[in-house]
Design a protein around this motif. Structure first.
Motif, PDB file in Angstrom:
ATOM      1  N   LEU A  40       0.802  -1.224   0.000  1.00 62.05           N
ATOM      2  CA  LEU A  40       0.000   0.000   0.000  1.00 62.05           C
ATOM      3  C   LEU A  40       0.836   1.276   0.000  1.00 62.05           C
ATOM      4  N   ILE A  41       1.989   1.259   0.670  1.00 67.20           N
ATOM      5  CA  ILE A  41       2.719   2.515   0.860  1.00 67.20           C
ATOM      6  C   ILE A  41       3.895   2.657  -0.122  1.00 67.20           C
ATOM      7  N   PRO A  42       5.000   1.904   0.041  1.00 75.57           N
ATOM      8  CA  PRO A  42       6.123   2.131  -0.887  1.00 75.57           C
ATOM      9  C   PRO A  42       5.797   1.765  -2.333  1.00 75.57           C
ATOM     10  N   LEU A  43       4.996   0.706  -2.527  1.00 79.79           N
ATOM     11  CA  LEU A  43       4.692   0.266  -3.891  1.00 79.79           C
ATOM     12  C   LEU A  43       3.439   0.926  -4.454  1.00 79.79           C
ATOM     13  N   HIS A  44       2.749   1.725  -3.641  1.00 72.37           N
ATOM     14  CA  HIS A  44       1.552   2.465  -4.087  1.00 72.37           C
ATOM     15  C   HIS A  44       0.504   1.518  -4.698  1.00 72.37           C
ATOM     16  N   GLY A  45       0.356   0.357  -4.069  1.00 74.38           N
ATOM     17  CA  GLY A  45      -0.623  -0.609  -4.545  1.00 74.38           C
ATOM     18  C   GLY A  45      -1.997  -0.357  -3.953  1.00 74.38           C
ATOM     19  N   SER A  46      -2.893  -1.301  -4.193  1.00 76.92           N
ATOM     20  CA  SER A  46      -4.286  -1.142  -3.766  1.00 76.92           C
ATOM     21  C   SER A  46      -4.696  -2.287  -2.850  1.00 76.92           C
ATOM     22  N   TRP A  47      -5.858  -2.117  -2.246  1.00 78.35           N
ATOM     23  CA  TRP A  47      -6.466  -3.161  -1.417  1.00 78.35           C
ATOM     24  C   TRP A  47      -6.660  -4.439  -2.237  1.00 78.35           C
ATOM     25  N   ALA A  48      -7.099  -4.314  -3.490  1.00 73.89           N
ATOM     26  CA  ALA A  48      -7.288  -5.495  -4.329  1.00 73.89           C
ATOM     27  C   ALA A  48      -5.970  -6.239  -4.529  1.00 73.89           C
ATOM     28  N   ALA A  54      -2.437 -12.287  -1.080  1.00 72.62           N
ATOM     29  CA  ALA A  54      -2.869 -13.288  -0.098  1.00 72.62           C
ATOM     30  C   ALA A  54      -3.384 -14.552  -0.782  1.00 72.62           C
ATOM     31  N   THR A  55      -4.091 -14.387  -1.890  1.00 71.86           N
ATOM     32  CA  THR A  55      -4.602 -15.551  -2.631  1.00 71.86           C
ATOM     33  C   THR A  55      -3.460 -16.403  -3.163  1.00 71.86           C
ATOM     34  N   LEU A  56      -2.455 -15.760  -3.735  1.00 69.62           N
ATOM     35  CA  LEU A  56      -1.300 -16.497  -4.259  1.00 69.62           C
ATOM     36  C   LEU A  56      -0.545 -17.212  -3.134  1.00 69.62           C
ATOM     37  N   PHE A  57      -0.364 -16.512  -2.027  1.00 71.49           N
ATOM     38  CA  PHE A  57       0.337 -17.102  -0.892  1.00 71.49           C
ATOM     39  C   PHE A  57      -0.406 -18.331  -0.365  1.00 71.49           C
ATOM     40  N   ASN A  58      -1.699 -18.180  -0.123  1.00 67.64           N
ATOM     41  CA  ASN A  58      -2.484 -19.289   0.435  1.00 67.64           C
ATOM     42  C   ASN A  58      -2.548 -20.473  -0.519  1.00 67.64           C
ATOM     43  N   THR A  59      -2.640 -20.210  -1.813  1.00 67.91           N
ATOM     44  CA  THR A  59      -2.646 -21.293  -2.792  1.00 67.91           C
ATOM     45  C   THR A  59      -1.328 -22.045  -2.771  1.00 67.91           C
ATOM     46  N   ALA A  60      -0.212 -21.308  -2.702  1.00 68.15           N
ATOM     47  CA  ALA A  60       1.101 -21.949  -2.639  1.00 68.15           C
ATOM     48  C   ALA A  60       1.258 -22.770  -1.371  1.00 68.15           C
ATOM     49  N   VAL A  61       0.734 -22.265  -0.261  1.00 63.76           N
ATOM     50  CA  VAL A  61       0.803 -22.995   1.009  1.00 63.76           C
ATOM     51  C   VAL A  61       0.075 -24.332   0.906  1.00 63.76           C
ATOM     52  N   GLY A 398     -11.558 -16.810   0.911  1.00 69.98           N
ATOM     53  CA  GLY A 398     -11.646 -15.551   1.641  1.00 69.98           C
ATOM     54  C   GLY A 398     -10.808 -14.468   0.993  1.00 69.98           C
ATOM     55  N   ALA A 399      -9.584 -14.847   0.572  1.00 70.42           N
ATOM     56  CA  ALA A 399      -8.719 -13.873  -0.104  1.00 70.42           C
ATOM     57  C   ALA A 399      -9.315 -13.472  -1.448  1.00 70.42           C
ATOM     58  N   GLY A 400      -9.841 -14.445  -2.192  1.00 72.54           N
ATOM     59  CA  GLY A 400     -10.437 -14.138  -3.496  1.00 72.54           C
ATOM     60  C   GLY A 400     -11.664 -13.258  -3.362  1.00 72.54           C
ATOM     61  N   LEU A 401     -12.521 -13.566  -2.383  1.00 68.33           N
ATOM     62  CA  LEU A 401     -13.725 -12.759  -2.175  1.00 68.33           C
ATOM     63  C   LEU A 401     -13.354 -11.337  -1.753  1.00 68.33           C
ATOM     64  N   SER A 402     -12.306 -11.222  -0.942  1.00 64.52           N
ATOM     65  CA  SER A 402     -11.841  -9.897  -0.552  1.00 64.52           C
ATOM     66  C   SER A 402     -11.401  -9.097  -1.775  1.00 64.52           C
ATOM     67  N   GLY A 403     -10.707  -9.774  -2.709  1.00 63.69           N
ATOM     68  CA  GLY A 403     -10.285  -9.094  -3.929  1.00 63.69           C
ATOM     69  C   GLY A 403     -11.454  -8.643  -4.781  1.00 63.69           C
ATOM     70  N   VAL A 404     -12.477  -9.489  -4.900  1.00 64.54           N
ATOM     71  CA  VAL A 404     -13.661  -9.124  -5.687  1.00 64.54           C
ATOM     72  C   VAL A 404     -14.378  -7.927  -5.059  1.00 64.54           C
ATOM     73  N   PHE A 408     -15.415  -4.092  -6.453  1.00 66.82           N
ATOM     74  CA  PHE A 408     -16.812  -3.716  -6.687  1.00 66.82           C
ATOM     75  C   PHE A 408     -17.564  -3.288  -5.425  1.00 66.82           C
ATOM     76  N   GLY A 409     -16.890  -3.331  -4.280  1.00 63.09           N
ATOM     77  CA  GLY A 409     -17.589  -3.013  -3.041  1.00 63.09           C
ATOM     78  C   GLY A 409     -16.833  -2.012  -2.204  1.00 63.09           C
ATOM     79  N   SER A 410     -16.923  -2.193  -0.897  1.00 57.90           N
ATOM     80  CA  SER A 410     -16.297  -1.277   0.043  1.00 57.90           C
ATOM     81  C   SER A 410     -15.880  -2.046   1.282  1.00 57.90           C
ATOM     82  N   PHE A 411     -15.087  -1.412   2.145  1.00 51.28           N
ATOM     83  CA  PHE A 411     -14.707  -2.046   3.404  1.00 51.28           C
ATOM     84  C   PHE A 411     -15.952  -2.347   4.233  1.00 51.28           C
TER      85      PHE A 411
END
Length: 461
Positions: A40-48, A54-61, A398-404, A408-411
């Motif tokens: 979110l901060i140094p890489l200026h990324g987004s919540w999605a 998280a989805t990639l991490f959990n899938t690899a786990v 859970g990670a995938g639904l959070s991304g969706v 399209f939604g909000s916190f």
């Protein structure tokens, strides 16, 4: 007094080498907060993008857990697997400190997910092999204490580090050093045990089972653990129908589904929570403080949960803990409806997230007791494997639904959906309790009379 101190210290640290697990837990706890903030901060990324990571991490786990479990059974070199896992953490944390794109972070975080389970099977087997039957419960308790205390240390470190210079990248280097300390300490500080056990033995030991079901604080959610490797068998649909018929009057399927819903809601909430705190305007150090409150209360409450379960009953306790978690989610959603000062928002989230930490400690003990009684006199390895697979699916979904919902939604919507999913698990816990009571009553009716008289219908179970 001296004898009492030795007894207390023996419970806290069953063997000096168990202290080596504290630095790695400090590292993973700090990293659990740093990773989304790095996006979110140094890489200026987004919540999605946090959700995608998280989805990639959990899938690899999930995929690598089966492999590492197989390798742990095939090659009984516990120190090697621990060194691979913890040194892998150290190297990847150091590399992530210099990452410049979210795409590169995705790849490194997925590799971290593939390396993470290497130490899970190894650490549980190491304790099982290095301690005798009489000491194992104390050893696993000590192992958990090192996890909790190490996690608190990592979050305290993160709070003071970011409060002084707000430098996430340099903090990653400190966390890499902590992970390396654990790798070196375990490699040189212990020897391989004479006896050789397998991951199936962990499932057979009550303390070992509970150790794997308790959430790993540093990683925010448990690493899925597969006591037995999944094996292909013919006619899977026929076997599924037969299993469903067999389980029709048993509480275990209800427990498994309720646990899945709980894990799904927790993953959905937790993955979105740090992005929410950042979007709400809290400083990095304040976000560490909120997470510290959660872990601190969890550490305080967890040792009392066994006594609570004995006094109130696991069935009643799991329902209350679920309601408290649901209220916490709704309260967090409520914060999005009103304008609060930065100081007020920090105080409100510290209180609510601390409450959620206490609730998860109570829930974990109560739900584990209900699961254990459901697998009593059955195949614990296979059934815990099913439970772990569902836990892994809940993490990915859970990670995938959070991304969706991020797109399209909000916190607010995320927290309300998480509360709704969690609330849906409550009737299942109630039904599981009723099914257990009916099953026990049926078993008592079918049990043959004892040689010295009829069976006592009110004996403790």
């Amino acid at each position: 007094m001296a004898e009492a101190l030795r007894t207390w210290s023996g419970r806290l640290v069953a063997r000096p080498w168990l202290l080596a697990f504290a630095p790695i837990n400090a590292a993973t706890a700090g990293f659990g907060v740093v990773l989304p903030l790095l996006i979110l901060i140094p890489l200026h990324g987004s919540w999605a993008q946090v959700a995608v990571a998280a989805t990639l991490f959990n899938t690899a786990v999930i995929l690598s857990s089966v492999l590492w479990g197989h390798l742990s059974d095939r090659f009984p070199h516990r120190r090697l697997f621990l060194a691979i896992s913890y040194a892998g953490y150290a190297v990847l944390y150091a590399v992530l400190a210099d990452v410049r794109s979210v795409a590169t972070l995705y790849g490194l975080y997925a590799i971290l997910g593939a390396v993470s389970p290497a130490g899970v099977s190894a650490s549980n087997l190491l304790i099982l092999e290095k301690f005798g039957e009489a000491e194992r419960a104390t050893a696993y308790a000590s192992f958990q204490e090192m996890a909790m205390l190490g996690s608190l240390l990592g979050l305290v470190l993160g709070f003071f580090w970011t409060a002084s210079n707000d430098a996430l990248r340099s903090l990653l280097l400190v966390l890499a050093v902590l992970a390396a300390i654990s790798a070196v300490a375990l490699w040189f500080g212990i020897s391989e045990a004479a006896q050789r056990l397998t991951t199936a033995n962990v499932a057979q030991h009550p303390a070992g089972r509970f150790s794997r079901l308790r959430p790993h604080i540093g990683l925010r959610n448990p690493i899925p653990f597969f006591p037995l490797r999944p094996a292909w068998r013919p006619h899977p649909l026929a076997r599924l129908r037969a299993w469903a018929a067999e389980e029709l009057h048993h509480e275990l399927p209800l427990v498994l589904v309720a646990t899945f819903l709980f894990n799904l809601s927790s993953n959905l909430f937790n993955i979105s929570y740090i992005p929410y705190l950042y979007a709400a305007g809290l400083a990095t150090s304040a976000i560490f403080l909120v997470n510290l409150a959660n872990n601190f209360v969890q550490t305080l409450v967890f040792p009392t949960t066994g006594g609570l379960a004995n006094r109130l009953g696991a069935d009643r306790l799991v329902g209350r803990a679920t309601y408290v978690r649901c209220l916490g989610y709704l309260a967090t959603a409520g914060f999005t409806f009103v304008a609060i000062t930065d100081r007020g928002l920090l105080a409100a989230n510290v209180l609510v997230y601390a409450l959620l930490g206490g609730a998860i400690a109570v829930y974990t003990t109560a739900s584990s007791l209900m699961l254990f009684r459901g697998i009593e006199r059955r195949d614990p390895g296979r059934l815990l494997g099913v439970n772990s697979a569902l836990g892994g699916a809940a993490a990915v979904l859970g990670a995938g639904l959070s991304g969706v919902l991020a797109l399209f939604g909000s916190f607010r919507l995320v927290f309300l959906v998480a509360a709704g999913i969690l609330l849906a698990s409550v009737p299942l816990w109630t039904a599981a309790s009723v099914a257990y009571g009916r099953r026990r009553a049926s078993e008592r009716l079918e049990a043959p009379p004892r040689p010295d008289g009829p069976a006592n219908p009110i004996r403790a179970t």
